[in-house]
Design an enzyme around this catalytic site. Structure first.
Site, PDB file in Angstrom:
ATOM      1  N   HIS A 441       1.087  -1.222  -0.303  1.00 23.53           N
ATOM      2  CA  HIS A 441      -0.178   0.501   0.185  1.00 23.53           C
ATOM      3  C   HIS A 441       1.099   1.678   0.628  1.00 23.53           C
ATOM      4  CE1 HIS A 441      -2.243   3.434   3.054  1.00 23.53           C
ATOM      5  NE2 HIS A 441      -2.822   3.180   1.029  1.00 23.53           N
ATOM      6  N   ASN A 442       0.760   2.619  -0.733  1.00 17.99           N
ATOM      7  CA  ASN A 442       1.221   3.514  -1.363  1.00 17.99           C
ATOM      8  C   ASN A 442       2.977   2.903  -1.104  1.00 17.99           C
ATOM      9  OD1 ASN A 442      -1.270   4.778  -0.649  1.00 17.99           O
ATOM     10  ND2 ASN A 442      -0.576   6.119   1.468  1.00 17.99           N
ATOM     11  N   GLU A 471       2.195   0.002  -5.683  1.00 17.91           N
ATOM     12  CA  GLU A 471       1.250   1.233  -5.506  1.00 17.91           C
ATOM     13  C   GLU A 471       1.407   2.162  -6.398  1.00 17.91           C
ATOM     14  OE1 GLU A 471      -2.830   3.223  -3.719  1.00 17.91           O
ATOM     15  OE2 GLU A 471      -1.565   2.010  -2.240  1.00 17.91           O
ATOM     16  N   ASP A 473       0.168   6.353  -6.610  1.00 18.71           N
ATOM     17  CA  ASP A 473      -1.149   7.424  -6.972  1.00 18.71           C
ATOM     18  C   ASP A 473      -0.358   8.448  -7.445  1.00 18.71           C
ATOM     19  OD1 ASP A 473      -1.912   6.288  -5.093  1.00 18.71           O
ATOM     20  OD2 ASP A 473      -1.976   6.976  -3.433  1.00 18.71           O
ATOM     21  N   HIS A 486       1.798  11.414  -1.908  1.00 25.72           N
ATOM     22  CA  HIS A 486       0.625  11.171  -1.090  1.00 25.72           C
ATOM     23  C   HIS A 486      -0.711  12.372  -1.312  1.00 25.72           C
ATOM     24  CE1 HIS A 486      -1.879   9.475   2.709  1.00 25.72           C
ATOM     25  NE2 HIS A 486      -2.628   8.884   1.556  1.00 25.72           N
ATOM     26  N   GLU A 520      -3.404   4.809  -8.823  1.00 25.77           N
ATOM     27  CA  GLU A 520      -4.846   6.104  -8.117  1.00 25.77           C
ATOM     28  C   GLU A 520      -4.162   6.962  -8.827  1.00 25.77           C
ATOM     29  OE1 GLU A 520      -5.515   8.248  -4.461  1.00 25.77           O
ATOM     30  OE2 GLU A 520      -5.770   5.961  -4.452  1.00 25.77           O
TER      31      GLU A 520
END
Length: 968
Positions: A441-442, A471, A473, A486, A520
């Site tokens: 995650h992230n 991931e 973003d 983020h 994302e």
């Protein structure tokens, strides 16, 4: 009456295994039974058949308890058996007089079988308890054997072991040889002692009147001459074989031990390449490690200090030869070696199998390897390879002997994790939905979620650990260069292009199975097209752009997608030719901190998953097992600090200093309503939303929003098409297998609680990705077990945070060769399965686990050194169990427990075993010293060493736990 033989079969087999049949032959149970059928085993079977024929007329009167007691008492001495049976059937008579005749008849036949029919078994029991010294006395008395010759002729000779431990017997009366001339075979010249027909003499001439069970052969001398003998009884043969082996070990072991210090000195000289007469401290540690004796620096220093007697008092020899105060001469190296290898727990095991001598021979080693380490199929060649791999003294190896040092090396190499599971051994041809997939995650973050740095290296780090889903973003960056960070936080920014290059360089270094990029997407159309260009230019043929048919019923397998990169993102319908709008849930668009998450949570907090308590049954709104020590005040202070800073200067030193000042001076608010209101206003200001009541109402539900999606980026999406989720029923009827959903942890737990069976059915066909709640601003993790228990494939965790959830994740994906894909159990894959993680469970799955916690070795040095151990079973809720040992005071080098824990595990395929070592503190929280976690099915039986790892998964070698494991 087949049931009697079935009942006795295992018991007889255990006896044969215990007293040497399997050890000498190395066969399986069936092979040994077949081999013995012409002899002892056949007679035993016939006698049992005769007994059962007599009992056949009244067997119906026996209840289940009678059968059990009958099979047990068959191995007791006759007098004890008679008394037990008399009392037992007398008690039955009081209940039911009709059973008396059958009971008396059964008693009569039992006594007869014990005294006559099973005499062989009883004799073998008595032999097993004779010591080596007692057998040595028997050999000194001597006895007659038949000597076999190659032409099949036999000679009766008297054989005796004299006071000089030599085997002496009368020679043949050939012309030219003196009458009664004695032939001498020195026991130290014997290289092997074989039972049965194991030499050419016996194999060429197998006489019917010579029982194989009474034969044995001595191999001796440089030319491997053989002396082939036949004893009158099997019992006599066994005593001589065991006695000769004991005397040979004793003599050879004494010779090897007397030269042991010479061998240590030779090792010291080989390390002293400059002939300076001493070794530096680092050279000593390196040499001990090469001799399979790992020792940490602090304890090595303590040992040296103890040897020297005083920390300021070096030996005269050391003072003259070196200016280094830590230099070690041979006079100190030898006692240091013996201190380092001292392990009382291992010595006891060695002495048991060495039978009081200084060495183990091949038969002792085979006995240990087959019985204790559960390698029943090990051959003589396997045992010789073990000896070659672990015995450091060449002369001992050449004689087929293992010293205590070699045995120590062997046991230290007995890792608890099944070595077969360190390679890819599972079926990799199943659909993707049938595997657990290691997911980050992230991935770009290296610390917290609010102001921590982002790093390109973080992608390389997780990919090299076997992670298969990362991931990205993605946001618009300056100069038409997409960036990753983020969003709307103070985390630093990195270039999208650099991340893609790093992924390309490291994606298939540790695993060749497919990598999934979870996108994302917050970028404009222009920068989406730039993203697509980077993907195609850098990945090239690695990127999977297969056209997916709407009729596709199951996803492709990891094997078929080897070396491929899959893009997880929204995809435009096939009939759309250019850029277009797509409808997404607000939750899909932004998985990060949200107003709803914080308002629904009120002042409750989230657990970091480190607790030893079991995860309670999932609940839809902040379940109890999601409570942790992160206060909402901290989140408010961080966010308010961010709000007062110009976000264009994110990552600057001034910004970080300002936040630190704010955190240091802020005071906690008194009312929870004030906290939520303040935090809500902060978030609304950051997102540019009005703080009116209408806005609050519109925020209370996840909204459907439209975003622009570039055709070029959409075309790169194939088998991982992001889709919305309404219900499991809707997905079953309307969604395709290549459509996947993402759930926040709270939503996942609610669905597990309400629809566990439907959840499992969904994951048999489609992929689900779960991710942490947005309130985990410190990058803490949730427990992945509830998600795995219903078949969730992509359970995303913060890899940068060491915690129990990450220990479980590491354990899960160490399996199957660390390839990042682990096949789910059958009941989570088969269409007809109706598995629920809340039960009921099949009794056929249940297994019993016994763990004897023997000792620890070289624990990390702390002030108190008062260790204790927790053994924890985790899996489905009903399998959570824990055992805690007593605390050992003031011993961190080699504390002993010898405590046994027993666990009943209902669903072993979903269970994990965790060993955690703590240091007891009377005035504060106990110190965590180390842990090791592994899947239940990867746990090996026998004597095992458990290597300890730190909170962040780093090795703490040589710290380990020594245990014995039994699985049934």
């Amino acid at each position: 009456m087949k049931w009697i033989w079935e009942a006795l079969g295992d018991k007889i087999w255990d006896r044969l295994k215990l007293y040497g049949w399997v050890r000498s032959r190395g066969g399986t149970r069936q092979e040994t039974e077949d081999e013995m059928t012409p002899g002892v085993l056949k007679r035993l079977k016939l006698r049992i058949d005769g007994l059962t024929e007599c009992l056949d007329n009244f067997y119906a009167t026996l209840d289940e308890d009678s059968i059990v007691i009958f099979t047990a008492v068959c191995y007791l001495p006759p007098a004890v058996a008679w008394i037990l049976y008399h009392l037992y059937f007398l008690s039955l008579t009081l209940r039911n007089f009709a059973i008396l005749p059958g009971g008396l008849l059964l008693l009569l036949f039992t006594v007869l079988s014990l005294s006559r029919k099973f005499g062989f078994t009883l004799r073998r029991v008595r032999v097993s308890f004779e010591t080596g010294e007692e057998l040595q006395t028997l050999l000194h008395k001597g006895c007659h054997f038949l000597k076999m010759r190659s032409r099949g002729r036999t000679y009766k000779r008297f054989y005796v072991v004299d006071e000089q431990n030599r085997l002496v017997y009368d020679g043949s009366k050939k012309p030219g040889r003196k009458k009664n001339e004695e032939i001498v075979v020195d026991i130290s010249d014997i290289t092997d002692i074989r039972e049965g027909w194991e030499t050419e003499t016996f194999k060429q001439k197998k006489k019917k009147n010579v029982q194989q069970t009474c034969c044995f052969s001595l191999v001796f001398g440089p030319k491997d001459k053989t002396l082939d003998l036949v004893a009158d009884t099997e019992e006599l043969r066994d005593k001589w074989v065991k006695g000769l082996r004991f005397m040979r070990k004793k003599k050879k072991g004494g010779e090897i031990t007397s030269h042991f210090e010479d061998w240590i000195e030779c090792k010291f000289r080989s390390a002293d390449t400059d002939n300076k007469g001493y070794l530096t401290f680092d050279e000593v540690l390196d040499k001990l490690a090469r001799m399979h004796i790992p020792i940490d620096r602090e304890r090595a220093k303590k040992f040296i200090k103890r040897i020297r007697g005083d920390k300021d008092n070096k030996s005269e020899k050391d003072s003259k030869t070196s200016k280094d105060p830590e230099a070690i001469s041979i006079t100190h190296f030898i006692p240091l070696y013996f201190l380092a290898i001292k392990r009382v727990d291992l010595d006891c095991i060695f002495e048991k199998y060495a039978e009081g001598t200084d060495v183990m021979d091949l038969y002792d080693l085979a006995d240990f390897w087959r019985r204790q380490q559960h390698n029943a199929d090990a051959t003589r060649e396997d045992i010789q390879r073990l000896l070659q791999a672990h015995e450091p003294i060449k002369s001992a190896f050449q004689l087929g002997l293992m010293t205590k040092q070699g045995f120590l090396s062997l046991l230290l190499d007995q890792h608890i994790f099944n070595p077969d599971h360190r390679r890819v051994y599972q079926d990799m041809e199943q659909p993707l939905a049938h595997y657990y997939i290691a997911t980050s995650h992230n991935t770009y973050l290296t610390e917290d979620q609010i102001r921590g740095p982002s790093s390109v290296d973080a992608y390389a780090r997780v990919l090299l650990k076997g992670c298969r889903c990362v991931e990205l973003d993605c946001w618009d960056g300056p100069n038409n260069e997409p960036i990753i960070y983020h969003g709307r936080t103070l985390t630093s920014k990195i270039l999208f292009r650099d991340v893609v290059k790093t992924i390309n360089d490291n994606a298939f270094q540790k695993s060749s199975y497919p990598v999934i990029l979870s996108i994302e997407n917050h970028c404009s159309l222009v920068q989406q097209k730039i993203m697509a260009k980077y993907f195609k230019d850098i990945f090239g043929a690695k990127i999977c752009t297969d056209a997916v048919s709407l009729a596709l019923e199951k996803l492709p397998s990891p094997e078929s997608l080897k070396g491929k990169i899959l893009i997880k993102n929204k995809k435009l319908p096939n009939d759309v030719e250019g850029d277009a709008d797509v409808v997404v849930d607000e939750e899909e668009l932004d998985e990060d901190l949200s107003v709803e998450d914080l308002e629904n949570g009120n002042s409750k907090t989230l657990e970091n998953g480190d607790s030893d308590a079991p995860p309670p049954s999932p609940t839809p709104t902040t379940p109890p097992h999601l409570t942790r020590d992160l206060s909402l005040d901290s989140s408010i202070e961080r966010l308010e600090a961010m709000d007062s800073i110009n976000l264009n200067t994110t990552g600057s030193t001034k910004s970080i200093e300002y936040i630190q000042q704010q955190e240091a001076t802020s005071q906690k608010r008194k009312e929870s309503s004030g906290k939520v209101s303040s935090l809500r206003n902060t978030l609304l200001r950051r997102t540019g939303t009005s703080g009116t009541k209408g806005s609050k109402d519109s925020s209370s539900k996840r909204q459907k929003v439209k975003i622009k999606l570039a055709k070029e980026l959409s075309d790169l999406v194939s088998y991982c098409q992001a889709g919305g989720f309404r219900s499991f029923q809707h997905s079953m009827m309307h969604q395709k297998c290549f459509e996947m959903s993402s759930f926040v942890e709270n939503k996942t737990l609610a669905l597990i609680r309400d629809e566990p069976i439907d959840f499992v059915d969904h994951t048999k066909r489609q992929l689900i990705r779960t991710y942490p709640n947005g309130r985990r601003v410190d990058s803490s993790n949730y427990c992945p077990l509830p998600m795995w228990n219903v078949g969730c494939q992509l359970v995303a965790l913060n890899y940068q945070t060491g915690s129990k959830p990450m220990d479980l994740n590491e354990a899960m994906f160490t399996d199957n060769g660390k390839c990042g894909y682990v096949l789910k159990p059958d009941f989570l894959r088969k269409p007809e399965s109706t598995f629920s993680c809340f039960g009921p469970f099949s009794n056929a799955w249940q297994k019993s686990l016994k763990i004897k916690i023997i000792s620890c070795s070289q624990l990390p040095v702390t002030k108190t050194q008062n260790p204790y151990i927790k053994v924890i079973i985790d899996g489905v809720d009903s399998d959570h169990q824990k055992y805690k040992t007593k605390t050992i005071k003031d011993d961190g080098f080699n504390p002993h427990w010898n405590e046994e824990a027993t666990f009943q595990v209902k669903v072993p395929e979903l269970a994990f075993v965790r060993f955690a070592v703590h240091d007891y503190e009377s005035k504060s929280k106990d110190n965590f010293l180390g842990q090791y976690t592994l899947p239940f099915n990867s746990l090996l039986p026998g004597y095992r060493h458990v290597p300890l790892l730190s909170k962040r998964g780093a090795s703490l070698s040589p710290a380990c736990v020594f245990i014995h494991v039994s699985k049934e």
